[in-house]
Design an enzyme around this catalytic site. Sequence first.
Site, mmCIF file in Angstrom:
data_model
loop_
_atom_site.group_PDB
_atom_site.id
_atom_site.type_symbol
_atom_site.label_atom_id
_atom_site.label_comp_id
_atom_site.label_asym_id
_atom_site.label_seq_id
_atom_site.Cartn_x
_atom_site.Cartn_y
_atom_site.Cartn_z
ATOM 1 N N GLU A 1 0.814 -1.205 0.000
ATOM 2 C CA GLU A 1 0.000 0.000 0.000
ATOM 3 C C GLU A 1 0.858 1.271 0.000
ATOM 4 O OE1 GLU A 1 -3.167 -0.205 -0.291
ATOM 5 O OE2 GLU A 1 -3.868 1.814 0.167
ATOM 6 N N ASP A 2 1.930 1.231 0.746
ATOM 7 C CA ASP A 2 2.635 2.488 1.035
ATOM 8 C C ASP A 2 4.040 2.621 0.455
ATOM 9 O OD1 ASP A 2 0.462 3.324 2.468
ATOM 10 O OD2 ASP A 2 1.196 2.537 4.368
#
Length: 569
Positions: free
Chosen positions: A76-77
């Site tokens: 996600e990051d």
Amino acid sequence: MNVRDLIKERQSKNFTNEEISLLGRAFDFSKRGHQGQKRKSGEPYFNHCFQTALQLANWQMDSPTIAAGLLHDIAEDTKYSLEEIKKEFGEEISFLVGGVTKLGHLKYLNADIEQAENLRKMILALSQDLRVIFIKLADRLHNIKTLSALSQTPNKQKRIALETSEIYATIAYRLGMANLAGELEDLSFPYINPSGYKWLIENIKEKYGNRQKYLEKVKNIIEKKLKESGIRLVKVDFRAKRYSSLYKKLLRENMNLEQIYDLVALRIIVNTIEECYTALGIVHQTWPPLPGRIKDYIAMPKPNGYRSLHTTVFCLDNKLTEFQIRTLEMHQASENGIAAHWLYEQKKSEKDYLEKKSVFAEKKELAWVEQLRSWQKEFSNSEEFLKSLKIDFLKDRIFAITPKGEVIDLPAGSTPVDFAYAIHTEIGASCVGSKINGKITPLDYQIQSGDLVEILVQKSKKPSESWLEFVKTSMAKKKIKSSVKKSSKLIKKEIAEFKITAIDRIGLLKDISSIFSRNRINIQTTNTNLIGQHRLIKIKCEADKEKSEKLILKLKKIKEIKEINYKII
Ligand code: MN
């Protein structure tokens, strides 16, 4: 902060060398991936991943779960994708990380009871493997512990706290992880209800102190009595009631602290079930019980599997005091969760539903499943208990999200048309297309759990009969059928053309047309011709065969009519 801390935290079973090297690689990968990223608190982002993994090790999870805990925010990051995790760590770990990533997209936006329940179901359904939930719970626990860092955005803070308490604490509780559930609720409480929290802290401080001293005395007395009667005591202790549950109880009791008998309860831990009942007898011999407060959760466990004996007695100085009596096994179950028990049951019964992904859980004998087998034996008579944990309705339900973030619960195989009708009849009736996760998709597409579904509507549009071939919900079927029927009545009006030959006279046409109107038949066109003394009349009207036949019988009563016939056109 290193791999050794993780190894130390999981005491139940030693890791193999292979597992240790896996954890080392996950540790390095995550650290590299999050390099330079900071949390709102200013600490390195990787700390959060490590704390999540540490919690999972503390829960005695298996090594893929702990590794996935380290990697849970990578896809996600960071610049690394799920594909790269798969290449590096294999399918099992990328599946777990992917599951957590998917859950990260779900948000509890409208504080609403039905929505909350749907969201909980959806989280369970989407996870497919309980280990995904455990990672999410560990992730959330650390996030709520560090929630004060979001003080710049109080609305976000409150939303996360509400979500933690309503959604994740409830899931933890239902999975039997009462200790975690209580912790999540207590940590959320100050953000959800700051003034209530402040009031509670101010009002119970002294009460808690006095209560502890008093219970020390009680503890000594009962310990002595139990030992005298030959009970092999594990321990007697007491713990203060959690703030959040205390506050909820106070709301029911008009905020009267005097009414709360279990502010601090005594706990007696023994070895066997027999000893539980013996100990209960000894407590009642020492102090008389308060009628109506004896609860046997051993014979009848709570739906989440909680087992214990509870009683409130007129104790020292006639003060009402609660005792909880249970075996060490029951105690550990209530503290650490019997979630794995659910997994075990699920593996047995939901193979089909899980066939795609959680073969991983199938293949692997998770350490804690072993341990839970023995608990399961004890629980095997308690059908209710198993039922409450199985959540088997999930295998034939799907959960899709509206663009507003609402969760819609549908039977498996449902299509965008079902979804549209589930939102509103109007939307169902006027739908012309759908977008799934942003892409235009045919109306007969089978929605998958987690799909974001947007319905395209057109005002004048009517439901199509062909939808009946693919819709799944009875509600959509019913609505489409009734709408199709209505419009077919309009379209399928049959037109009959009458040819009448009659001897002309004044008022003939009027007499003929009044027969039509008396029979409620709508004349569309008339045209007449005079041929000699005969009048030829053509009438087009809305009538089927049956009506036309009846009409002819009536028309024949007009004596001037010499010839009459009709056809349906
Ligand atoms: Mn996270």
